[in-house]
Write a protein that holds these residues in place. Structure first.
Motif, PDB file in Angstrom:
ATOM      1  N   LYS A 244       0.816  -1.220   0.000  1.00 50.90           N
ATOM      2  CA  LYS A 244       0.000   0.000   0.000  1.00 50.90           C
ATOM      3  C   LYS A 244       0.846   1.264   0.000  1.00 50.90           C
ATOM      4  CE  LYS A 244      -4.076  -2.029   2.230  1.00 50.90           C
ATOM      5  NZ  LYS A 244      -4.989  -1.970   3.409  1.00 50.90           N
ATOM      6  N   SER A 245       2.021   1.193   0.601  1.00 49.96           N
ATOM      7  CA  SER A 245       2.876   2.384   0.648  1.00 49.96           C
ATOM      8  C   SER A 245       3.752   2.528  -0.583  1.00 49.96           C
ATOM      9  CB  SER A 245       3.748   2.366   1.912  1.00 49.96           C
ATOM     10  OG  SER A 245       4.490   1.164   1.997  1.00 49.96           O
ATOM     11  N   GLY A 246       3.704   1.549  -1.489  1.00 54.07           N
ATOM     12  CA  GLY A 246       4.404   1.675  -2.767  1.00 54.07           C
ATOM     13  C   GLY A 246       5.909   1.546  -2.691  1.00 54.07           C
ATOM     14  N   ASP A 247       6.418   0.841  -1.669  1.00 52.40           N
ATOM     15  CA  ASP A 247       7.867   0.728  -1.517  1.00 52.40           C
ATOM     16  C   ASP A 247       8.319  -0.715  -1.325  1.00 52.40           C
ATOM     17  OD1 ASP A 247       6.866   0.301   1.009  1.00 52.40           O
ATOM     18  OD2 ASP A 247       8.096   1.813   2.009  1.00 52.40           O
ATOM     19  N   ALA A 248       7.573  -1.669  -1.887  1.00 51.59           N
ATOM     20  CA  ALA A 248       7.884  -3.090  -1.681  1.00 51.59           C
ATOM     21  C   ALA A 248       9.266  -3.457  -2.203  1.00 51.59           C
ATOM     22  CB  ALA A 248       6.819  -3.959  -2.340  1.00 51.59           C
ATOM     23  N   ALA A 249       9.630  -2.952  -3.384  1.00 46.57           N
ATOM     24  CA  ALA A 249      10.944  -3.273  -3.942  1.00 46.57           C
ATOM     25  C   ALA A 249      12.052  -2.680  -3.084  1.00 46.57           C
ATOM     26  CB  ALA A 249      11.050  -2.763  -5.381  1.00 46.57           C
ATOM     27  N   TYR A 250      11.827  -1.466  -2.583  1.00 48.98           N
ATOM     28  CA  TYR A 250      12.831  -0.857  -1.709  1.00 48.98           C
ATOM     29  C   TYR A 250      13.030  -1.686  -0.446  1.00 48.98           C
ATOM     30  CZ  TYR A 250      14.884   2.084   1.858  1.00 48.98           C
ATOM     31  OH  TYR A 250      15.673   2.541   2.876  1.00 48.98           O
ATOM     32  N   LEU A 251      11.940  -2.135   0.164  1.00 47.07           N
ATOM     33  CA  LEU A 251      12.056  -2.915   1.385  1.00 47.07           C
ATOM     34  C   LEU A 251      12.781  -4.233   1.139  1.00 47.07           C
ATOM     35  CD1 LEU A 251       8.552  -2.274   3.002  1.00 47.07           C
ATOM     36  CD2 LEU A 251      10.744  -1.227   3.597  1.00 47.07           C
ATOM     37  N   ARG A 252      12.522  -4.854  -0.013  1.00 47.91           N
ATOM     38  CA  ARG A 252      13.246  -6.093  -0.351  1.00 47.91           C
ATOM     39  C   ARG A 252      14.713  -5.791  -0.600  1.00 47.91           C
ATOM     40  NH1 ARG A 252      15.744  -9.710  -0.149  1.00 47.91           N
ATOM     41  NH2 ARG A 252      15.637 -11.753  -1.178  1.00 47.91           N
ATOM     42  N   ALA A 253      14.999  -4.658  -1.226  1.00 48.51           N
ATOM     43  CA  ALA A 253      16.391  -4.258  -1.456  1.00 48.51           C
ATOM     44  C   ALA A 253      17.102  -4.017  -0.130  1.00 48.51           C
ATOM     45  CB  ALA A 253      16.441  -3.011  -2.327  1.00 48.51           C
ATOM     46  N   LEU A 254      16.403  -3.420   0.820  1.00 49.20           N
ATOM     47  CA  LEU A 254      16.985  -3.173   2.137  1.00 49.20           C
ATOM     48  C   LEU A 254      17.286  -4.484   2.848  1.00 49.20           C
ATOM     49  CD1 LEU A 254      17.832  -0.973   4.133  1.00 49.20           C
ATOM     50  CD2 LEU A 254      15.492  -0.981   5.032  1.00 49.20           C
ATOM     51  N   GLU A 255      16.385  -5.454   2.727  1.00 46.35           N
ATOM     52  CA  GLU A 255      16.641  -6.781   3.303  1.00 46.35           C
ATOM     53  C   GLU A 255      17.908  -7.390   2.713  1.00 46.35           C
ATOM     54  OE1 GLU A 255      13.308  -9.281   2.663  1.00 46.35           O
ATOM     55  OE2 GLU A 255      11.956  -8.153   3.976  1.00 46.35           O
ATOM     56  N   LEU A 256      18.053  -7.270   1.400  1.00 42.69           N
ATOM     57  CA  LEU A 256      19.231  -7.830   0.742  1.00 42.69           C
ATOM     58  C   LEU A 256      20.505  -7.107   1.179  1.00 42.69           C
ATOM     59  CD1 LEU A 256      20.565  -9.721  -1.259  1.00 42.69           C
ATOM     60  CD2 LEU A 256      19.890  -8.172  -3.108  1.00 42.69           C
ATOM     61  N   ALA A 257      20.435  -5.785   1.270  1.00 45.98           N
ATOM     62  CA  ALA A 257      21.603  -5.022   1.732  1.00 45.98           C
ATOM     63  C   ALA A 257      22.004  -5.446   3.136  1.00 45.98           C
ATOM     64  CB  ALA A 257      21.295  -3.521   1.686  1.00 45.98           C
ATOM     65  N   ARG A 258      21.004  -5.763   3.955  1.00 45.33           N
ATOM     66  CA  ARG A 258      21.300  -6.219   5.315  1.00 45.33           C
ATOM     67  C   ARG A 258      21.934  -7.608   5.322  1.00 45.33           C
ATOM     68  NH1 ARG A 258      15.542  -3.928   7.676  1.00 45.33           N
ATOM     69  NH2 ARG A 258      16.297  -1.839   8.215  1.00 45.33           N
ATOM     70  N   GLU A 259      21.635  -8.414   4.317  1.00 45.40           N
ATOM     71  CA  GLU A 259      22.307  -9.712   4.182  1.00 45.40           C
ATOM     72  C   GLU A 259      23.771  -9.526   3.794  1.00 45.40           C
ATOM     73  OE1 GLU A 259      20.392 -13.070   2.127  1.00 45.40           O
ATOM     74  OE2 GLU A 259      18.656 -11.755   1.879  1.00 45.40           O
ATOM     75  N   ILE A 260      24.034  -8.544   2.957  1.00 51.16           N
ATOM     76  CA  ILE A 260      25.394  -8.287   2.474  1.00 51.16           C
ATOM     77  C   ILE A 260      26.247  -7.645   3.563  1.00 51.16           C
ATOM     78  CG2 ILE A 260      26.745  -6.915   0.817  1.00 51.16           C
ATOM     79  CD1 ILE A 260      24.353  -7.230  -1.134  1.00 51.16           C
ATOM     80  N   ASN A 261      25.630  -6.802   4.384  1.00 56.64           N
ATOM     81  CA  ASN A 261      26.349  -5.961   5.341  1.00 56.64           C
ATOM     82  C   ASN A 261      27.350  -6.699   6.224  1.00 56.64           C
ATOM     83  OD1 ASN A 261      26.325  -3.183   5.445  1.00 56.64           O
ATOM     84  ND2 ASN A 261      25.082  -3.065   7.292  1.00 56.64           N
ATOM     85  N   PRO A 262      27.016  -7.872   6.796  1.00 59.98           N
ATOM     86  CA  PRO A 262      27.949  -8.513   7.738  1.00 59.98           C
ATOM     87  C   PRO A 262      29.126  -9.215   7.065  1.00 59.98           C
ATOM     88  CG  PRO A 262      25.686  -9.362   7.984  1.00 59.98           C
ATOM     89  CD  PRO A 262      25.735  -8.585   6.734  1.00 59.98           C
ATOM     90  N   GLN A 263      29.091  -9.384   5.763  1.00 60.65           N
ATOM     91  CA  GLN A 263      30.145 -10.141   5.080  1.00 60.65           C
ATOM     92  C   GLN A 263      31.425  -9.295   4.974  1.00 60.65           C
ATOM     93  OE1 GLN A 263      28.790 -12.982   5.092  1.00 60.65           O
ATOM     94  NE2 GLN A 263      26.714 -12.152   5.218  1.00 60.65           N
ATOM     95  N   GLY A 264      32.534  -9.957   4.683  1.00 62.71           N
ATOM     96  CA  GLY A 264      33.815  -9.256   4.590  1.00 62.71           C
ATOM     97  C   GLY A 264      33.796  -8.218   3.477  1.00 62.71           C
ATOM     98  N   PRO A 265      33.925  -6.929   3.798  1.00 63.18           N
ATOM     99  CA  PRO A 265      33.782  -5.878   2.782  1.00 63.18           C
ATOM    100  C   PRO A 265      34.840  -5.906   1.689  1.00 63.18           C
ATOM    101  CG  PRO A 265      34.495  -4.945   4.881  1.00 63.18           C
ATOM    102  CD  PRO A 265      34.118  -6.361   5.147  1.00 63.18           C
ATOM    103  N   ILE A 266      36.092  -6.230   2.041  1.00 62.14           N
ATOM    104  CA  ILE A 266      37.126  -6.301   1.007  1.00 62.14           C
ATOM    105  C   ILE A 266      36.860  -7.494   0.107  1.00 62.14           C
ATOM    106  CG2 ILE A 266      39.589  -6.553   0.547  1.00 62.14           C
ATOM    107  CD1 ILE A 266      40.131  -5.169   3.208  1.00 62.14           C
TER     108      ILE A 266
END
Length: 321
Positions: A244-266
């Motif tokens: 309803k708020s029109g941001d479903a893709a953004y929220l899924r993208a945020l979930e994915l970014a949170r999956e990436i965040n803890p991994q080794g950045p280099i």
């Protein structure tokens, strides 16, 4: 090979100051909070969005903090022009990309729209109509350069497509590593309708994503597909039902970014380099690129931290060192 790796060498970090983010921005209204950051607005789902007409608001860049530190959200914000790509938007995006390149604390980037129902409608044709012929080529070249720089960012980039992504808007998304759309989003390279061709890399990136024959079909016919069809064609990695708020893709993208965040950045940066460079060459050369990228992670403190955390059965704490 040294020159290749030099292109993505980590630059010295600078400290990015960001506004405090309250707990509600971590809820399903995260993008809503971003849309209204610094402005008076209603609660989640409120229909009124008090946009500013100031050119400095054409793009809003947010460095998330707390548990989401390392995630950068780039939000296009030209509601009256449907986020059309203007000179000002190109300049602001160049600045944002340069800042991200200089900050080795960044772990991932989300590109989204702060305008409901639209990602980016492509070039600002009203602005272009006022350009001299000599200016058009220079502007297209600069916009193409921006999209190339976006594709060359050393960290993972995610396009959150919650609305129409047409022409240059889709080309911008194609330059990202991962595309996530809502099922109602519309996508297409529609330039042939205007008797021109995609000029921001679309003729090159689309075939690499969905295959030559299908890419030709979509470009030749100026066809627009929805998120469900885009997923079937592998144009997007995920298609999610719009909310309803029109941001479903953004929220899924945020979930994915949170999956990436803890991994080794280099390691993430080197993996991106290895994939991007390796896919363009033969297998033997690609394996040599992978070997060279692997060599860059061996002397890092993060690698030792990963081994120690595994041995001690705890979560690793990577610092990008």
């Amino acid at each position: 090979m040294a020159a290749l790796l030099g292109r993505v060498a980590l630059l010295q970090a600078f400290q990015a100051r960001t506004a405090a983010r309250n707990g509600s921005c971590r809820s399903a209204a995260a993008l809503f909070c971003f849309r209204h950051s610094g402005k008076v607005s209603g609660g989640p789902g409120a229909p009124t969005r008090p946009y500013s007409s100031d050119l400095k608001d054409d793009l809003r860049v947010r460095y998330l903090d707390g548990d989401d530190a390392g995630i950068v959200v780039i939000g296009m914000n030209r509601p009256k022009a449907k986020n059309a790509i203007s000179r000002n938007l190109v300049n602001m995006m160049f600045d944002a990309v340069e800042d991200i390149k200089k900050n080795n604390k960044v772990r991932s980037v989300i590109i989204c729209s702060l305008v409901p129902g639209i990602f980016c409608a492509g070039a600002d044709l009203k602005e272009r109509a006022k350009m001299e012929k000599s200016e058009v080529g220079a502007f297209v070249s600069k916009a193409r350069g921006l999209i190339t720089e976006l594709g060359n960012l050393p960290v993972p980039t995610i396009a959150a497509i919650d609305g129409a992504a047409l022409g240059g808007g889709l080309e911008m998304a194609l330059a990202c590593d991962i595309r996530i759309s809502s099922n109602t989003a519309k996508m297409g390279l529609v330039e042939t309708r205007l008797a021109i061709i995609p000029g921001g890399g679309g003729t090159q990136r689309l075939p690499r994503v969905i295959g030559v024959s299908l890419a030709k079909e979509l470009i030749f016919a100026a066809r627009v597909v929805d998120g469900t069809e885009a997923y079937r064609l592998k144009l997007v990695s995920h298609s999610v039902e719009q909310n309803k708020s029109g941001d479903a893709a953004y929220l899924r993208a945020l979930e994915l970014a949170r999956e990436i965040n803890p991994q080794g950045p280099i390691a993430i940066r080197m993996a991106k380099l290895a994939v991007n460079q390796g896919i363009e060459v033969d297998l033997a050369t690609g394996l040599a690129i992978e070997e060279a990228c692997y060599a860059q992670v061996i002397p890092t403190k993060d690698r030792l931290e990963g081994l120690a955390a595994f041995k001690e059965k705890r979560r690793p704490h990577y610092k990008g060192e």
